[in-house]
Design a protein around this motif. Sequence first.
Motif, PDB file in Angstrom:
ATOM      1  N   TYR A   1      -1.217   0.553  -4.709  1.00 23.76           N
ATOM      2  CA  TYR A   1      -1.275  -0.649  -5.533  1.00 23.76           C
ATOM      3  C   TYR A   1      -1.996  -0.342  -6.843  1.00 23.76           C
ATOM      4  O   TYR A   1      -3.100   0.213  -6.838  1.00 23.76           O
ATOM      5  CB  TYR A   1      -2.001  -1.773  -4.793  1.00 23.76           C
ATOM      6  CG  TYR A   1      -1.232  -2.306  -3.602  1.00 23.76           C
ATOM      7  CD1 TYR A   1      -0.119  -3.124  -3.779  1.00 23.76           C
ATOM      8  CD2 TYR A   1      -1.603  -1.981  -2.303  1.00 23.76           C
ATOM      9  CE1 TYR A   1       0.608  -3.599  -2.703  1.00 23.76           C
ATOM     10  CE2 TYR A   1      -0.888  -2.450  -1.213  1.00 23.76           C
ATOM     11  CZ  TYR A   1       0.214  -3.265  -1.412  1.00 23.76           C
ATOM     12  OH  TYR A   1       0.929  -3.726  -0.333  1.00 23.76           O
TER      13      TYR A   1
ATOM     14  N   HIS B   1       3.050   0.020  -6.675  1.00 24.56           N
ATOM     15  CA  HIS B   1       3.284  -1.423  -6.802  1.00 24.56           C
ATOM     16  C   HIS B   1       2.300  -2.007  -7.813  1.00 24.56           C
ATOM     17  O   HIS B   1       1.108  -2.097  -7.547  1.00 24.56           O
ATOM     18  CB  HIS B   1       3.099  -2.071  -5.421  1.00 24.56           C
ATOM     19  CG  HIS B   1       3.448  -3.522  -5.380  1.00 24.56           C
ATOM     20  ND1 HIS B   1       3.698  -4.191  -4.205  1.00 24.56           N
ATOM     21  CD2 HIS B   1       3.578  -4.449  -6.359  1.00 24.56           C
ATOM     22  CE1 HIS B   1       3.962  -5.464  -4.469  1.00 24.56           C
ATOM     23  NE2 HIS B   1       3.901  -5.634  -5.773  1.00 24.56           N
TER      24      HIS B   1
ATOM     25  N   GLU C   1       7.132  -7.421  -0.684  1.00 26.68           N
ATOM     26  CA  GLU C   1       7.162  -6.901   0.687  1.00 26.68           C
ATOM     27  C   GLU C   1       8.229  -7.616   1.515  1.00 26.68           C
ATOM     28  O   GLU C   1       8.951  -6.998   2.299  1.00 26.68           O
ATOM     29  CB  GLU C   1       5.797  -7.064   1.352  1.00 26.68           C
ATOM     30  CG  GLU C   1       4.729  -6.115   0.848  1.00 26.68           C
ATOM     31  CD  GLU C   1       4.903  -4.689   1.345  1.00 26.68           C
ATOM     32  OE1 GLU C   1       5.969  -4.364   1.917  1.00 26.68           O
ATOM     33  OE2 GLU C   1       3.987  -3.888   1.133  1.00 26.68           O
TER      34      GLU C   1
ATOM     35  N   VAL D   1      -6.338  -7.766  -3.831  1.00 27.66           N
ATOM     36  CA  VAL D   1      -5.428  -6.628  -3.674  1.00 27.66           C
ATOM     37  C   VAL D   1      -6.061  -5.576  -2.766  1.00 27.66           C
ATOM     38  O   VAL D   1      -5.404  -5.005  -1.890  1.00 27.66           O
ATOM     39  CB  VAL D   1      -5.077  -6.010  -5.043  1.00 27.66           C
ATOM     40  CG1 VAL D   1      -4.144  -4.805  -4.868  1.00 27.66           C
ATOM     41  CG2 VAL D   1      -4.426  -7.055  -5.948  1.00 27.66           C
TER      42      VAL D   1
ATOM     43  N   ASP E   1       2.331 -12.503  -4.841  1.00 24.87           N
ATOM     44  CA  ASP E   1       3.189 -11.539  -5.528  1.00 24.87           C
ATOM     45  C   ASP E   1       3.512 -10.355  -4.624  1.00 24.87           C
ATOM     46  O   ASP E   1       4.663  -9.897  -4.560  1.00 24.87           O
ATOM     47  CB  ASP E   1       2.499 -11.039  -6.803  1.00 24.87           C
ATOM     48  CG  ASP E   1       2.358 -12.144  -7.850  1.00 24.87           C
ATOM     49  OD1 ASP E   1       2.878 -13.250  -7.618  1.00 24.87           O
ATOM     50  OD2 ASP E   1       1.727 -11.880  -8.886  1.00 24.87           O
ATOM     51  N   ILE E   2       2.486  -9.833  -3.945  1.00 23.17           N
ATOM     52  CA  ILE E   2       2.686  -8.708  -3.039  1.00 23.17           C
ATOM     53  C   ILE E   2       3.610  -9.109  -1.892  1.00 23.17           C
ATOM     54  O   ILE E   2       4.531  -8.368  -1.521  1.00 23.17           O
ATOM     55  CB  ILE E   2       1.327  -8.206  -2.491  1.00 23.17           C
ATOM     56  CG1 ILE E   2       0.538  -7.520  -3.617  1.00 23.17           C
ATOM     57  CG2 ILE E   2       1.528  -7.241  -1.323  1.00 23.17           C
ATOM     58  CD1 ILE E   2      -0.891  -7.179  -3.258  1.00 23.17           C
TER      59      ILE E   2
ATOM     60  N   GLN F   1      -1.808 -12.052  -3.898  1.00 26.77           N
ATOM     61  CA  GLN F   1      -1.342 -12.058  -2.513  1.00 26.77           C
ATOM     62  C   GLN F   1       0.104 -12.529  -2.412  1.00 26.77           C
ATOM     63  O   GLN F   1       0.927 -11.906  -1.735  1.00 26.77           O
ATOM     64  CB  GLN F   1      -2.239 -12.962  -1.655  1.00 26.77           C
ATOM     65  CG  GLN F   1      -1.821 -12.981  -0.182  1.00 26.77           C
ATOM     66  CD  GLN F   1      -2.783 -13.784   0.674  1.00 26.77           C
ATOM     67  OE1 GLN F   1      -3.855 -14.187   0.225  1.00 26.77           O
ATOM     68  NE2 GLN F   1      -2.397 -14.017   1.920  1.00 26.77           N
TER      69      GLN F   1
ATOM     70  N   GLY G   1       7.387  -4.005  -9.184  1.00 24.43           N
ATOM     71  CA  GLY G   1       6.566  -5.183  -9.436  1.00 24.43           C
ATOM     72  C   GLY G   1       7.428  -6.349  -9.865  1.00 24.43           C
ATOM     73  O   GLY G   1       8.597  -6.179 -10.215  1.00 24.43           O
TER      74      GLY G   1
ATOM     75  N   VAL H   1       0.516  -4.855  -9.693  1.00 19.55           N
ATOM     76  CA  VAL H   1       0.179  -6.243  -9.391  1.00 19.55           C
ATOM     77  C   VAL H   1      -0.607  -6.826 -10.562  1.00 19.55           C
ATOM     78  O   VAL H   1      -1.601  -6.243 -11.013  1.00 19.55           O
ATOM     79  CB  VAL H   1      -0.661  -6.347  -8.102  1.00 19.55           C
ATOM     80  CG1 VAL H   1      -0.916  -7.811  -7.747  1.00 19.55           C
ATOM     81  CG2 VAL H   1       0.027  -5.632  -6.939  1.00 19.55           C
TER      82      VAL H   1
END
Length: 363
Positions: A203, A102, A129, A222, A124-125, A122, A9, A104
């Motif tokens: 997640y 992950h 990625e 998420v 952050d992910i 979104q 994270g 979040v």
Amino acid sequence: MALRCGIVGLPNVGKSTLFNAITAQQVDAQNYPFCTIEPNVGTVAVPDSRLKILSEIVKTSTIIPATLELVDIAGLVRGASKGEGLGNQFLSHIREVDAIIHVVRCFEDENITHVDGDLSPQRDIETIETELVLADMESLEKRLEKLQKNARSDKSLTPHVEFCQKLLLGMENGTPARVLAETDEEKELLKSFFLISSKPVLYAANVTEEDILEGNSLTKHVEEIAEKEGAKVIVISAKVESEIAELPEEERPEFLESLGLEMSGLDRLIRAGFDLLGLQTYFTAGEKEVHAWTIRKGAKAPEAAGEIHTDFEKGFIRAEVIKYSDIVACGSEQKAKEAGKMSVEGKDYVVSDGDVMHFRFNV
């Protein structure tokens, strides 16, 4: 079967709080406490209520649960694939795990600064990625060059070249490898590429206590992302898990009930991580101990026997199997046998989750 889930994270999302809660919390596994192997790695017992019931049936106080290793991986920042922040450490550690949890951030707190200034699950992910995909692309470009050279004399490598090109094309749009492998053949081939973005992802949407049960607008984002990827989501509060970890074992059920929860978030996280890896459990049960053994789903009896000892697999003769539900219904192994609930299985038997097994072997 030593399997590892890496907790990843951005900074300040609650990742370390969650991991620290795990290190402090004892799971309901008799004499099996949390065990710290090194500063950022811990082995946790996989929650399984069947163990206690089996121990009561066979009259033993010794319970050995299935386990999972959790690795607290250094926080990642944009540019990690190029060595920014602790990027190199992050990437080297994540290559060594079997799956990714992950974390979040899905909570507002003016006292906790977000690395990018404001909340956006979104973004952050996508940040994480993207860094994983960029690192994989660098690896794939080198692989493709070598494959193309070797494919000139070895036509069997042509599918490898074509799949490698497909991956690179898809990754240019930021798509992780696990999403790009569509057919069974491609998924099997993907395993040989050892890509970071091919690892399965769970997640963990970190929320406040008020949002544990229903989630919030941020967790919905998420969930939408996870659905597109075929990934899973659990809603968890790292702060609440820290509070649970500080409570005596006997007070935790009442505290969970006051929150409307049947199981702690950490137990759900560990269970989900176990499932994420495509694992299941079979048991051996006797007066000495009740033992949960970890095997992959679809494993056959000799492979399951090999988890106990390699000699069991090499010299496998047969397996005596009683379904968990049958031994519970009958009240003992002997009564289950008398009721005709024990089956004798050979090498082709596919083990089911919850099978209570005894192996016959000769070496």
